[in-house]
Design a protein around this motif. Sequence first.
Motif, PDB file in Angstrom:
ATOM      1  N   LEU A 180       0.833  -1.203   0.000  1.00  0.00           N
ATOM      2  CA  LEU A 180       0.000   0.000   0.000  1.00  0.00           C
ATOM      3  C   LEU A 180       0.874   1.262   0.000  1.00  0.00           C
ATOM      4  CD1 LEU A 180      -2.786  -1.112   2.504  1.00  0.00           C
ATOM      5  CD2 LEU A 180      -2.968  -0.866   0.030  1.00  0.00           C
ATOM      6  N   LEU A 181       1.955   1.224   0.762  1.00  0.00           N
ATOM      7  CA  LEU A 181       2.825   2.407   0.817  1.00  0.00           C
ATOM      8  C   LEU A 181       3.488   2.686  -0.528  1.00  0.00           C
ATOM      9  CD1 LEU A 181       4.544   2.078   4.314  1.00  0.00           C
ATOM     10  CD2 LEU A 181       2.906   3.813   3.599  1.00  0.00           C
ATOM     11  N   SER A 182       3.744   1.611  -1.289  1.00  0.00           N
ATOM     12  CA  SER A 182       4.418   1.830  -2.579  1.00  0.00           C
ATOM     13  C   SER A 182       3.488   2.543  -3.575  1.00  0.00           C
ATOM     14  CB  SER A 182       4.939   0.517  -3.157  1.00  0.00           C
ATOM     15  OG  SER A 182       3.843  -0.310  -3.414  1.00  0.00           O
ATOM     16  N   CYS A 184       1.931   5.244  -2.664  1.00  0.00           N
ATOM     17  CA  CYS A 184       1.883   6.638  -2.188  1.00  0.00           C
ATOM     18  C   CYS A 184       2.986   7.455  -2.858  1.00  0.00           C
ATOM     19  CB  CYS A 184       2.028   6.664  -0.670  1.00  0.00           C
ATOM     20  SG  CYS A 184       0.717   5.781   0.162  1.00  0.00           S
ATOM     21  N   HIS A 185       2.693   8.002  -4.019  1.00  0.00           N
ATOM     22  CA  HIS A 185       3.736   8.640  -4.827  1.00  0.00           C
ATOM     23  C   HIS A 185       4.247   9.951  -4.226  1.00  0.00           C
ATOM     24  CE1 HIS A 185       3.199   5.484  -7.616  1.00  0.00           C
ATOM     25  NE2 HIS A 185       1.911   5.763  -7.761  1.00  0.00           N
ATOM     26  N   TYR A 186       3.354  10.688  -3.561  1.00  0.00           N
ATOM     27  CA  TYR A 186       3.799  11.933  -2.931  1.00  0.00           C
ATOM     28  C   TYR A 186       4.812  11.619  -1.816  1.00  0.00           C
ATOM     29  CZ  TYR A 186       3.744  16.415  -0.555  1.00  0.00           C
ATOM     30  OH  TYR A 186       4.127  17.596   0.027  1.00  0.00           O
ATOM     31  N   PHE A 187       4.458  10.616  -1.009  1.00  0.00           N
ATOM     32  CA  PHE A 187       5.338  10.184   0.084  1.00  0.00           C
ATOM     33  C   PHE A 187       6.700   9.750  -0.478  1.00  0.00           C
ATOM     34  CE2 PHE A 187       6.057   6.569   3.358  1.00  0.00           C
ATOM     35  CZ  PHE A 187       6.822   7.398   4.151  1.00  0.00           C
ATOM     36  N   GLN A 188       6.681   8.977  -1.539  1.00  0.00           N
ATOM     37  CA  GLN A 188       7.936   8.507  -2.132  1.00  0.00           C
ATOM     38  C   GLN A 188       8.776   9.675  -2.650  1.00  0.00           C
ATOM     39  OE1 GLN A 188       7.745   5.176  -4.618  1.00  0.00           O
ATOM     40  NE2 GLN A 188       6.726   3.999  -3.046  1.00  0.00           N
ATOM     41  N   ALA A 189       8.087  10.675  -3.237  1.00  0.00           N
ATOM     42  CA  ALA A 189       8.819  11.845  -3.748  1.00  0.00           C
ATOM     43  C   ALA A 189       9.475  12.592  -2.584  1.00  0.00           C
ATOM     44  CB  ALA A 189       7.867  12.760  -4.518  1.00  0.00           C
ATOM     45  N   CYS A 190       8.766  12.639  -1.436  1.00  0.00           N
ATOM     46  CA  CYS A 190       9.349  13.312  -0.258  1.00  0.00           C
ATOM     47  C   CYS A 190      10.606  12.574   0.211  1.00  0.00           C
ATOM     48  CB  CYS A 190       8.345  13.357   0.895  1.00  0.00           C
ATOM     49  SG  CYS A 190       7.010  14.509   0.620  1.00  0.00           S
ATOM     50  N   ILE A 191      10.565  11.250   0.172  1.00  0.00           N
ATOM     51  CA  ILE A 191      11.748  10.479   0.607  1.00  0.00           C
ATOM     52  C   ILE A 191      12.914  10.755  -0.346  1.00  0.00           C
ATOM     53  CG2 ILE A 191      12.711   8.174   0.993  1.00  0.00           C
ATOM     54  CD1 ILE A 191       9.918   7.204   1.737  1.00  0.00           C
ATOM     55  N   LYS A 192      12.632  10.744  -1.649  1.00  0.00           N
ATOM     56  CA  LYS A 192      13.714  10.995  -2.629  1.00  0.00           C
ATOM     57  C   LYS A 192      14.298  12.395  -2.450  1.00  0.00           C
ATOM     58  CE  LYS A 192      12.279   7.930  -6.334  1.00  0.00           C
ATOM     59  NZ  LYS A 192      11.624   7.849  -7.634  1.00  0.00           N
ATOM     60  N   GLU A 193      13.404  13.364  -2.197  1.00  0.00           N
ATOM     61  CA  GLU A 193      13.893  14.738  -2.025  1.00  0.00           C
ATOM     62  C   GLU A 193      14.758  14.832  -0.756  1.00  0.00           C
ATOM     63  OE1 GLU A 193      14.271  17.048  -3.906  1.00  0.00           O
ATOM     64  OE2 GLU A 193      14.051  18.999  -2.979  1.00  0.00           O
ATOM     65  N   THR A 194      14.362  14.101   0.287  1.00  0.00           N
ATOM     66  CA  THR A 194      15.184  14.092   1.508  1.00  0.00           C
ATOM     67  C   THR A 194      16.566  13.514   1.201  1.00  0.00           C
ATOM     68  OG1 THR A 194      13.184  13.693   2.774  1.00  0.00           O
ATOM     69  CG2 THR A 194      15.261  13.369   3.923  1.00  0.00           C
ATOM     70  N   LEU A 195      16.584  12.438   0.409  1.00  0.00           N
ATOM     71  CA  LEU A 195      17.870  11.820   0.062  1.00  0.00           C
ATOM     72  C   LEU A 195      18.736  12.750  -0.794  1.00  0.00           C
ATOM     73  CD1 LEU A 195      16.646   8.211  -0.739  1.00  0.00           C
ATOM     74  CD2 LEU A 195      18.430   8.753   0.905  1.00  0.00           C
ATOM     75  N   THR A 196      18.081  13.662  -1.518  1.00  0.00           N
ATOM     76  CA  THR A 196      18.843  14.605  -2.339  1.00  0.00           C
ATOM     77  C   THR A 196      19.416  15.728  -1.482  1.00  0.00           C
ATOM     78  OG1 THR A 196      17.193  14.199  -4.030  1.00  0.00           O
ATOM     79  CG2 THR A 196      18.726  15.986  -4.461  1.00  0.00           C
ATOM     80  N   LEU A 197      18.560  16.287  -0.629  1.00  0.00           N
ATOM     81  CA  LEU A 197      19.013  17.430   0.172  1.00  0.00           C
ATOM     82  C   LEU A 197      19.935  17.017   1.316  1.00  0.00           C
ATOM     83  CD1 LEU A 197      16.115  19.983   0.607  1.00  0.00           C
ATOM     84  CD2 LEU A 197      18.182  20.169  -0.726  1.00  0.00           C
ATOM     85  N   HIS A 198      19.781  15.791   1.777  1.00  0.00           N
ATOM     86  CA  HIS A 198      20.619  15.322   2.902  1.00  0.00           C
ATOM     87  C   HIS A 198      21.268  14.006   2.491  1.00  0.00           C
ATOM     88  CE1 HIS A 198      18.540  18.306   5.330  1.00  0.00           C
ATOM     89  NE2 HIS A 198      17.439  17.876   4.760  1.00  0.00           N
ATOM     90  N   VAL A 199      22.134  14.071   1.492  1.00  0.00           N
ATOM     91  CA  VAL A 199      22.779  12.840   1.004  1.00  0.00           C
ATOM     92  C   VAL A 199      23.430  12.128   2.199  1.00  0.00           C
ATOM     93  CG1 VAL A 199      24.479  11.911  -0.603  1.00  0.00           C
ATOM     94  CG2 VAL A 199      23.290  14.024  -1.156  1.00  0.00           C
ATOM     95  N   PRO A 200      22.968  10.913   2.528  1.00  0.00           N
ATOM     96  CA  PRO A 200      23.455  10.280   3.766  1.00  0.00           C
ATOM     97  C   PRO A 200      24.954   9.997   3.783  1.00  0.00           C
ATOM     98  CG  PRO A 200      21.472   9.195   2.965  1.00  0.00           C
ATOM     99  CD  PRO A 200      21.909  10.122   1.881  1.00  0.00           C
TER     100      PRO A 200
END
Length: 337
Positions: A180-182, A184-200
């Motif tokens: 079900l979570l997969s 949720c495209h808005y949620f996934q975009a937020c995760i990708k954007e977090t990975l971009t702005l805060h490259v781990p």
Amino acid sequence: MNSSIVLSPDCSKSWKLLRSIGQNCGFSSKAMESNAWIRKAKVMDLVSHLQTNEGKVANLEDMMFATLANIISTALTSRNLFDIHGQENNEYKDMMALVNEVIEKTTTLGLVDFLPILKGIDFWSKKKAIDMYQKIQQTWGGIIDERKSMEQLMRNQEMLTKVRDEIAQAVEGDELSETLLSQCHYFQACIKETLTLHVPAPMLVPHLALETCKVNNYLIPKDSMVLVNAWAIAQDPNYWEEATSFKSKRFFDSKIGHRGTHFEYLPFGTGRRMCPGSAVAFKNIQMLVGSLLHYFDWSLPNGADPTTIDTNEKYFTTLKKEKPLLLIPKLRKLNTV
Ligand code: HEM
């Protein structure tokens, strides 16, 4: 060194073997599917711990770390590394301190890495930690992003509401699940954007030039250590519009994914040595952050304003928050756990 995937300097036979074992046992679609119950069970352990401790300040940094470590250790050894309900125990605290120390000691670059001539007088007790490191190294990347995603969403309540609505719509009274979570495209975009702005892992993992080569007219001598500044690439205005603003929209209808084929987006690296656990990591983030948002309302200690969360980061191989993210959970009324 040769018995660790990450520390293996070249793509040796043992590296190939370890990578293919990892692929078959943990990273293939089939393996990921059969481990889905572990991800769910460990996240639900955390949810039930937070439920029991509703209203008390929770250190999300430690709790997410412990949950991820348990997902991986259960998949590998059928045992938890941390007792999530025993966080006040010395055993828990000692393990957390040990794991952090080992990660820091084995992954931080030292003088010797820049001046190989000093090798003979390396006081840097790397070797002592390597055995332990092999067991836990696979967990380090993941802890950063879950916490950052939570922080980012806490600071932007409008975005948080959107994510929650999207999850609630997908779940529609059902149990929360990866499938079900997969959707949720808005949620996934937020995760990708977090990975971009805060490259781990801002400089990825150090690479080694196996041959002398030329890149953009720069000569890279054989055996040089090559560091890729993925953080700078992720903030480069040549590739990203309003590069330093959180704009999850940029990932809507975008083909950019975590397979390392888009060089402007490299949270998991690229090429032969790219992170083999990227898909698993993404699922972990989804399940962990999705559940924490779906089941709980969160507030800051002493009723502080979420926009005042300290966002400073410190760097030692991975980018960490300078201060831990402390939040208070309150079970949401409409949901049952
Ligand atoms: C958000 C989570 C994660 C991030 C951002 C991340 C990132 C990375 C990066 C940047 C590299 C080096 C790639 C390069 O230098 O080109 C790497 C390597 C690696 N990662 Fe991850 N990782 C994450 C989670 C995981 C997980 C969950 C696992 C295992 C279950 C894992 C296993 C590995 C391994 C084994 C390597 C070494 C690969 C090699 O040297 O051949 N990672 N990771």
